[in-house]
Scaffold this motif. Structure first.
Motif, short mmCIF file in Angstrom:
data_model
loop_
_atom_site.label_atom_id
_atom_site.label_comp_id
_atom_site.label_asym_id
_atom_site.label_seq_id
_atom_site.Cartn_x
_atom_site.Cartn_y
_atom_site.Cartn_z
N PRO A 73 0.80 -1.12 0.04
CA PRO A 73 -0.01 0.20 -0.03
C PRO A 73 0.81 1.28 -0.09
O PRO A 73 0.69 2.23 0.78
CB PRO A 73 -0.77 -0.13 1.49
N LEU A 74 1.89 1.28 -0.88
CA LEU A 74 2.61 2.45 -1.05
C LEU A 74 2.43 3.49 -2.12
O LEU A 74 3.37 4.16 -2.55
CB LEU A 74 4.14 2.01 -1.25
N GLY A 75 1.42 3.28 -2.81
CA GLY A 75 0.94 4.29 -3.81
C GLY A 75 -0.14 3.55 -4.59
O GLY A 75 -1.10 2.81 -4.07
N GLY A 76 -0.30 3.86 -6.02
CA GLY A 76 -1.28 3.27 -6.87
C GLY A 76 -1.14 3.53 -8.17
O GLY A 76 -0.06 4.43 -8.64
N PHE A 77 -1.75 2.96 -8.97
CA PHE A 77 -1.64 3.46 -10.55
C PHE A 77 -2.84 3.30 -11.48
O PHE A 77 -3.93 2.38 -11.03
CB PHE A 77 -0.58 2.84 -11.20
N VAL A 78 -2.85 3.83 -12.41
CA VAL A 78 -4.03 3.49 -13.54
C VAL A 78 -3.10 3.54 -14.71
O VAL A 78 -2.22 4.18 -15.36
CB VAL A 78 -4.89 4.90 -13.67
N LEU A 79 -3.08 2.07 -15.17
CA LEU A 79 -2.45 1.70 -16.54
C LEU A 79 -3.03 2.01 -17.68
O LEU A 79 -4.28 1.67 -18.00
CB LEU A 79 -2.47 0.32 -16.45
N LEU A 80 -2.73 2.99 -18.26
CA LEU A 80 -3.09 3.73 -19.72
C LEU A 80 -2.21 3.65 -20.76
O LEU A 80 -1.11 4.36 -21.03
CB LEU A 80 -3.19 5.33 -19.45
N PRO A 81 -2.21 2.38 -21.46
CA PRO A 81 -1.12 2.34 -22.54
C PRO A 81 -1.29 3.03 -23.67
O PRO A 81 -0.33 3.26 -24.41
CB PRO A 81 -1.57 0.70 -22.91
#
Length: 476
Positions: A73-81
């Motif tokens: 739980p040290l961040g997050g992301f949205v994968l947008l190729p």
């Protein structure tokens, strides 16, 4: 199970809940900004992840987006190729980007900025809650008056040196207007501005200029701070000034026998003005074999009370003293402005060669969790204030022009726009990989100091005694 153990379990459970809700919520809000901006512009969202690393659990929606909660739980992301290749951080895309429509430069900017924008929006909403509900504020925390000047300051090696404030000529009662040109509105301002100062004299020594008002007359005093304390920060040896009030008097106590009464305000000891518990204690101990005469303000009238010889501050500590507090309603804009300015100044200090602020003074994820834990013990209002600070920090730091961060992606997109074609994929991936290593190394480095601070705070909390019995050491 003992009462203390039950209280400890409940307290820690509550703190963990607040950390998940507000720290995790801050990360979620940031990624939600990217997600909503991308969806609004028709950009394909492959993964929406809270946390980094392998998924703890996940599910795939009809839109094709995989939603997941990861183990770290040290961040997050949205994968947008379609927008950015962040394989070293977010994992390789399973989508054939060539089959997806191209994304405009404007869309990229909107998506990259949206995360920071949502953090600021979240901070503003919380600031509105604090504004309406109000928050308790110690009179000493809003003071800009010098209430105590230490004679000496202990150095890290145990030696004592004359305090810069005493040497430089500051006096009790001086009202600080600015430090090095930065306006001072409360004691936190004074403390932060001092430790983040980077002033140097002609010989290269540390220097800071206090603009003060003394008896209504403006003056400037130049001091030479020293580095001391556990964190080796700039200090000059002063504490805030406030009215020392006696809220309650214990029956048969030294105070009652001497004639002190509830609501007495102590103004002087043996004719010397006192505006801080530390000064009060020092003056009582200055002549232990003699009686001490207290100048008192009682019901609007001045009077005196004589304490017998050998009475020190500790003997008065069983009575209830107070520096005063009140409920304030700071505007949402002010609550955003203060951490914004301090974050910008911190970033500048980290690259300023004249500053004494280094990476070892920065908190990483462990430090943030520890701060949330301490804030939870202080109350929900403190948690809200810390969350506002964290969200402003996230917004600014994510827009720094560093590969992997949103600001770095904006730089890549802008360079591609200016040169008429995108940067080579291999170059971008290499830069991302290098900075992933650097950022991970940075997190590990600052976490070492976070652990030290956490251990030190736990040690200090176990050894802590009431402030009335042991006045705080002089700082900053």
């Amino acid at each position: 199970m003992s009462t203390d153990l039950i209280h400890s379990v409940l307290s820690n459970s509550w703190a963990i809940f607040l950390i998940i809700l507000f720290f995790g919520g801050s990360i979620f809000v940031h990624e939600l900004g990217h997600f909503l901006a991308a969806r609004s512009r028709g950009v394909h969202v492959e993964v929406f992840s809270i946390g980094m690393g392998p998924p703890m659990f996940s599910w795939t929606a009809k839109s094709g987006t995989r939603y997941q909660i990861a183990w770290f739980p040290l961040g997050g992301f949205v994968l947008l190729p379609q927008i950015a290749d962040l394989g070293p951080v977010e994992g390789q895309s399973q989508v054939d980007v060539e089959k997806l429509p191209p994304v405009t430069y404007g869309t990229k900017l909107l998506v990259f900025v949206a995360g920071a924008a949502f953090n600021v929006l979240f901070a503003f909403v919380l600031a509105c809650v604090v504004w309406v509900a109000g928050q308790p504020e110690n009179i000493e925390s809003v003071s800009t008056t010098i209430g105590y000047i230490a004679k000496t300051i202990e150095m890290p090696d145990g030696t004592k040196v004359p305090s810069p404030a005493l040497v430089g000529g500051l006096q009790v009662g001086d009202v600080v207007k600015s430090i090095d040109g930065h306006p001072i509105s409360n004691w936190d301002d004074l403390h932060d501005t001092l430790i983040m100062g980077s002033g140097r004299d002609t010989a290269g020594g540390r220097s800071t200029t206090f603009a003060i008002s003394r008896a209504g007359k403006p003056m400037e005093i130049t001091l030479h701070p020293i580095l001391t304390g556990e964190e080796h920060l700039r200090q000059v040896g002063v504490l805030p000034g406030y009215t020392i009030s006696l809220q309650a008097v214990e029956p048969n106590s030294v105070a009652e026998k001497a004639g002190l009464k509830a609501n007495d305000a102590i103004e002087t000891v043996n004719g010397v003005p006192v505006m801080n518990f530390a000064g009060f204690s020092d003056e009582l101990s200055a002549q232990p074999n003699k009686e001490s005469t207290l100048g008192i303000l009682r019901a609007g009238a001045h009077t005196t009370v004589v304490l017998p010889a050998h009475v020190d501050f500790a003997q008065l500590a069983n009575n209830e003293f107070s520096s005063g507090s009140k409920i304030v309603h700071p505007s949402p804009f002010a609550q955003i402005e203060v951490p914004f300015i301090m974050t910008i100044r911190t970033v500048w200090d980290l690259i300023n060669p004249h500053s004494d602020i280094g990476l070892n003074k920065v908190s990483g994820p462990l430090g943030i969790v520890h701060n949330f834990h301490m804030a939870a013990e202080a109350g929900i209002r403190t948690v809200l204030r810390l969350t506002i600070l964290i969200n402003v920090n996230l917004a600014i730091l994510n827009l720094l022009p560093i590969p992997v961060l949103d600001g770095g992606q904006i730089v890549f997109a802008t360079i591609g726009r200016l040169r008429g074609r995108q940067l080579p994929v291999n170059f971008v991936v290499t830069m991302q990989s290098v900075f992933v290593v650097l950022i991970v190394s940075f997190v590990v480095y600052v976490s070492v100091f976070d652990v030290r601070r956490w251990s030190r705070d736990n040690r200090d909390s176990r050894a802590q005694v009431p402030v009335a019995a042991a006045p705080a050491a002089a700082k900053p």
